[in-house]
Design an enzyme around this catalytic site. Structure first.
Site, PDB file in Angstrom:
ATOM      1  N   LYS A  44      -7.354   1.067   0.518  1.00  0.00           N
ATOM      2  CA  LYS A  44      -6.483   1.833   1.312  1.00  0.00           C
ATOM      3  C   LYS A  44      -5.073   1.209   1.479  1.00  0.00           C
ATOM      4  O   LYS A  44      -5.363  -0.001   1.948  1.00  0.00           O
ATOM      5  CB  LYS A  44      -7.434   2.186   2.525  1.00  0.00           C
ATOM      6  CG  LYS A  44      -6.950   3.302   3.371  1.00  0.00           C
ATOM      7  CD  LYS A  44      -6.905   4.819   2.797  1.00  0.00           C
ATOM      8  CE  LYS A  44      -6.028   5.609   3.906  1.00  0.00           C
ATOM      9  NZ  LYS A  44      -5.457   6.870   3.236  1.00  0.00           N
ATOM     10  N   CYS A 152       2.950   8.331  -1.209  1.00  0.00           N
ATOM     11  CA  CYS A 152       2.367   9.047  -0.513  1.00  0.00           C
ATOM     12  C   CYS A 152       2.947  10.305   0.103  1.00  0.00           C
ATOM     13  O   CYS A 152       4.215  10.263   0.273  1.00  0.00           O
ATOM     14  CB  CYS A 152       2.018   8.220   1.000  1.00  0.00           C
ATOM     15  SG  CYS A 152       1.077   9.579   2.124  1.00  0.00           S
ATOM     16  N   LYS A 189       2.902   2.337  -7.672  1.00  0.00           N
ATOM     17  CA  LYS A 189       2.409   3.576  -7.763  1.00  0.00           C
ATOM     18  C   LYS A 189       3.382   4.678  -7.361  1.00  0.00           C
ATOM     19  O   LYS A 189       3.831   4.826  -6.034  1.00  0.00           O
ATOM     20  CB  LYS A 189       1.156   3.839  -6.544  1.00  0.00           C
ATOM     21  CG  LYS A 189       0.332   5.020  -6.764  1.00  0.00           C
ATOM     22  CD  LYS A 189      -0.821   5.068  -6.284  1.00  0.00           C
ATOM     23  CE  LYS A 189      -1.580   6.409  -6.228  1.00  0.00           C
ATOM     24  NZ  LYS A 189      -2.926   6.240  -5.504  1.00  0.00           N
TER      25      LYS A 189
END
Ligand SMILES: Cc1cc2nc3c(=O)[nH]c(=O)nc-3n(C[C@H](O)[C@H](O)[C@H](O)COP(=O)(O)O)c2cc1C
Length: 378
Positions: A44, A152, A189
């Protein structure tokens, strides 16, 4: 059967990883994941800024009825999973909390790949140094790689998460800053919420990134309940945009991935989005990914997906057995095999002889060179 694979120089027992999300939010989950057979986990996301999540559920699951067009998060028998929706922030545990745990996990499973997902701001030099602080702390605990969370979708700060991932310069700067201190591979990412993901990927590679992971969740809203007129996820009647994952994003994420692997056929990619079976994962391998990552399906299977990883490993084993006559021994033998089957529409065969030419050169329409296109459209 040999499920081993090498990705960015790291040896994985198999090409299947848990992605950065609730399944990898704790030491106990990660240990259970390795015991269950996952080839790697991405923690995470760990950051240095304060994190406080919303009141109430952070993730919910949207389901579709088989016999009607109804889509709802309400639990009911016979409905099939459509997607996950979340507005969870990064880990609410501090770096100090993570550091000893990362070390213990590596001690317990030295040969399993532990990838640390990290995130900081990018607005000034202090923030950029935070990336380095996080990177050094994780690699000092023997983490095998770093994954930069540039994706995110629900960050307030304009210098974090997908707000960075939409800016090719910032992507490049963050990758470069981390590479300055990293002795281990660095994966970036990226967010799918961008017009042309190839642009940001180029920025990441220019900054020195060793691989791209894609996709994070897609920016989305929960649906409004027709009886209450409230969003199916809300706090005091309010909602913000959040991220969509699970089956609904598999085809969307594949489209992003095919753009990436075609633009950079020699680079490394980790495919994410909507995978719950080997058949799903196979799409990413055939488009050019060396590993894949899973979140939603694992969340729904005892929190870390023991059944999911069993299916993935068995599916890959069966697939290699089925294609043994071709000499395929591991994933590398079929990675990218269908990458070049995605072409411009005009390259697809038409029912009659007449050339379609992508809509150019027809009577009354501009020729390709007249509209600033040299030769045929891509
Ligand atoms: C509840 C939840 C929390 C997540 N948290 C993170 C995170 O902290 N960092 C990150 O990079 N991705 C995060 N993700 C995105 C997942 O890692 C993954 O990219 C996305 O869910 C798509 O995969 P899936 O279709 O298998 O769910 C989160 C996803 C969910 C559903």
């Amino acid at each position: 059967m040999d499920l081993l694979t090498t990705f960015t120089g790291l040896r994985f027992h198999n090409p299947f990883l848990l992605s950065s999300a609730p399944p990898t939010e704790s030491e106990s989950n990660i240990l259970r994941a390795f015991e269950a057979g996952w080839g790697g986990v991405v923690t995470k996301t760990i950051g240095l800024h304060p994190v406080v999540n919303v009141v109430g559920p952070k993730t919910k699951f949207l389901r579709a009825d088989a016999d009607s067009a109804r889509l709802s998060m309400k639990k009911r028998p016979g409905a099939a999973l459509h997607s996950s929706w979340n507005w969870e922030l990064i880990s609410d545990k501090t770096l100090d909390w993570w550091v000893p745990r990362l070390g213990r996990i590596k001690q317990a499973f030295p040969n399993h790949m532990l990838v640390a997902s990290i995130m900081a701001g990018s607005g000034n030099d202090t923030e950029l140094r935070h990336w380095q602080e996080l990177a050094i702390a994780c690699q000092d605990q023997k983490c095998d790689a770093l994954e930069l969370n540039l994706s995110c979708p629900h960050m307030d700060r304009p210098d974090m998460g997908s707000n960075v991932g939409k800016d090719k310069e910032l992507v490049s700067i963050v990758a470069k800053v981390v590479k300055e201190v990293a002795k281990i591979p660095v994966w970036a990412k990226l967010t799918p919420s961008t017009t042309d993901i190839v642009v940001e990927a180029r920025g990441a590679f220019l900054g020195g990134a060793d691989a791209i992971s894609s996709s994070n969740t897609f920016t989305s809203l929960p649906l409004i309940d027709q009886d209450t007129l409230e969003f199916e996820v809300q706090v005091d009647g309010l909602v913000s945009t959040g991220g969509l994952g699970g089956p609904a994003i598999l085809p969307l994420s594949l489209a992003k991935m095919s753009q990436l692997t075609q633009a950079f056929p020699d680079k490394s990619f980790s495919g994410i989005g909507g995978i719950s079976t080997f058949e799903h994962a196979l799409n990413y391998f055939l488009l050019g990914c060396g590993t894949v990552q899973i979140c939603t399906a694992a969340m729904l299977d005892h929190a870390i997906g023991p059944g999911v990883i069993r299916d993935l490993n068995q599916g890959l084993t069966r697939f290699l057995e089925k294609h043994a006559d071709k000499g395929w021994k591991n994933v590398d033998d079929f990675v990218g095999l269908r990458r070049d089957r995605i072409v411009a529409q005009s390259k697809i065969r038409r029912p009659d002889e007449k050339d379609y030419r992508g809509g150019y050169d027809a009577e009354g329409y501009a020729a390709a060179d007249e509209v600033g296109v040299s030769g045929r459209p891509r």
